[in-house]
Design a protein around this motif. Structure first.
Motif, PDB file in Angstrom:
ATOM      1  N   VAL A 132      88.942 -71.397  17.456  1.00  0.00           N
ATOM      2  CA  VAL A 132      87.721 -72.050  16.981  1.00  0.00           C
ATOM      3  C   VAL A 132      87.585 -73.435  17.623  1.00  0.00           C
ATOM      4  O   VAL A 132      86.503 -73.821  18.082  1.00  0.00           O
ATOM      5  CB  VAL A 132      87.712 -72.146  15.436  1.00  0.00           C
ATOM      6  N   PHE A 133      88.688 -74.167  17.699  1.00  0.00           N
ATOM      7  CA  PHE A 133      88.655 -75.485  18.340  1.00  0.00           C
ATOM      8  C   PHE A 133      88.279 -75.354  19.812  1.00  0.00           C
ATOM      9  O   PHE A 133      87.472 -76.132  20.328  1.00  0.00           O
ATOM     10  CB  PHE A 133      90.022 -76.163  18.197  1.00  0.00           C
ATOM     11  N   ILE A 162      86.528 -72.968  21.296  1.00  0.00           N
ATOM     12  CA  ILE A 162      85.114 -72.594  21.430  1.00  0.00           C
ATOM     13  C   ILE A 162      84.227 -73.816  21.219  1.00  0.00           C
ATOM     14  O   ILE A 162      83.272 -74.049  21.969  1.00  0.00           O
ATOM     15  CB  ILE A 162      84.766 -71.463  20.442  1.00  0.00           C
ATOM     16  N   TRP A 163      84.543 -74.621  20.214  1.00  0.00           N
ATOM     17  CA  TRP A 163      83.769 -75.849  19.983  1.00  0.00           C
ATOM     18  C   TRP A 163      83.909 -76.821  21.151  1.00  0.00           C
ATOM     19  O   TRP A 163      82.941 -77.475  21.542  1.00  0.00           O
ATOM     20  CB  TRP A 163      84.207 -76.536  18.693  1.00  0.00           C
ATOM     21  N   LEU A 164      85.099 -76.940  21.706  1.00  0.00           N
ATOM     22  CA  LEU A 164      85.315 -77.840  22.829  1.00  0.00           C
ATOM     23  C   LEU A 164      84.476 -77.429  24.034  1.00  0.00           C
ATOM     24  O   LEU A 164      83.789 -78.260  24.644  1.00  0.00           O
ATOM     25  CB  LEU A 164      86.798 -77.875  23.189  1.00  0.00           C
ATOM     26  N   PHE A 224      81.780 -75.564  23.998  1.00  0.00           N
ATOM     27  CA  PHE A 224      80.370 -75.730  23.652  1.00  0.00           C
ATOM     28  C   PHE A 224      79.933 -77.191  23.771  1.00  0.00           C
ATOM     29  O   PHE A 224      78.882 -77.485  24.334  1.00  0.00           O
ATOM     30  CB  PHE A 224      80.126 -75.212  22.236  1.00  0.00           C
ATOM     31  N   LEU A 225      80.738 -78.094  23.240  1.00  0.00           N
ATOM     32  CA  LEU A 225      80.351 -79.511  23.291  1.00  0.00           C
ATOM     33  C   LEU A 225      80.418 -80.090  24.696  1.00  0.00           C
ATOM     34  O   LEU A 225      79.582 -80.930  25.057  1.00  0.00           O
ATOM     35  CB  LEU A 225      81.223 -80.315  22.330  1.00  0.00           C
ATOM     36  N   ILE A 273      73.593 -74.524  16.974  1.00  0.00           N
ATOM     37  CA  ILE A 273      74.654 -75.346  16.379  1.00  0.00           C
ATOM     38  C   ILE A 273      74.844 -74.992  14.909  1.00  0.00           C
ATOM     39  O   ILE A 273      75.974 -74.863  14.432  1.00  0.00           O
ATOM     40  CB  ILE A 273      74.334 -76.849  16.552  1.00  0.00           C
ATOM     41  N   LEU A 282      76.719 -71.749  14.750  1.00  0.00           N
ATOM     42  CA  LEU A 282      78.119 -71.919  15.156  1.00  0.00           C
ATOM     43  C   LEU A 282      78.932 -72.615  14.070  1.00  0.00           C
ATOM     44  O   LEU A 282      80.084 -72.262  13.830  1.00  0.00           O
ATOM     45  CB  LEU A 282      78.190 -72.705  16.468  1.00  0.00           C
ATOM     46  N   VAL A 283      78.335 -73.574  13.395  1.00  0.00           N
ATOM     47  CA  VAL A 283      79.021 -74.239  12.277  1.00  0.00           C
ATOM     48  C   VAL A 283      79.287 -73.243  11.150  1.00  0.00           C
ATOM     49  O   VAL A 283      80.391 -73.176  10.601  1.00  0.00           O
ATOM     50  CB  VAL A 283      78.194 -75.444  11.758  1.00  0.00           C
ATOM     51  N   SER A 292      82.001 -70.745  12.263  1.00  0.00           N
ATOM     52  CA  SER A 292      83.311 -71.408  12.279  1.00  0.00           C
ATOM     53  C   SER A 292      83.839 -71.601  10.867  1.00  0.00           C
ATOM     54  O   SER A 292      85.035 -71.409  10.609  1.00  0.00           O
ATOM     55  CB  SER A 292      83.219 -72.767  12.967  1.00  0.00           C
TER      56      SER A 292
END
Length: 142
Positions: free
Chosen positions: A30-31, A33-35, A37-38, A65, A68-69, A72
């Motif tokens: 999850v971290f 994927i967020w990394l 994406f950002l 977003i 995704l939130v 997650s």
């Protein structure tokens, strides 16, 4: 090596047990994927002058977003509930996380300590490679 293998269905499963390895693999995924994406969002961001109308892509990005939130949150909540089940505790006890200081201590204990090495009320030990096979043989020969 372990009876439970990773699957997409397991990400949204709130029942059963999760090992420390599975829990931290989900958190790292999850971290990651967020990394990604950002970083992609930061690479494509173009600042606008004040008073300029926002393009329609901003609305789509906001929905992306938001989705995704939510995704997650559900995935990490399911993993934490299964991790707490490994200690033979109800998933409701994760509400202790909202108490300042106590929440961090509870999270550290439940995430870093090994679960019960025997079958509990939430299922067989996920670290025991013969646990699932034994149950299948019992149902075949019973």
């Amino acid at each position: 090596m372990w009876r439970n293998t990773f699957s997409i269905k397991q990400l949204f499963n709130f029942s059963g047990r999760a090992t420390r390895r599975e829990y931290f693999a989900i958190l790292a995924s999850v971290f990651g994927i967020w990394l990604v994406f950002l970083v992609a969002l930061g690479a494509t961001y173009e600042p606008r002058a004040p008073g300029t109308p926002a393009p329609a892509s901003d609305a789509f990005l906001g929905l992306l977003i938001f989705g995704l939130v939510g995704l997650s949150f559900v995935v990490t909540l399911a993993a934490l509930v299964r991790r707490v089940h490994d200690h033979d505790k109800s998933g409701v006890v994760i509400l202790l996380n909202i108490i300042p200081l106590v929440g961090w201590i509870f999270w550290l204990i439940s995430a870093l300590t090994p679960g019960n090495p025997y079958e509990n009320s939430y299922g067989p030990d996920p670290r025991d490679p013969t646990a699932g096979e034994q149950g299948q043989l019992e149902t075949i020969f019973s």
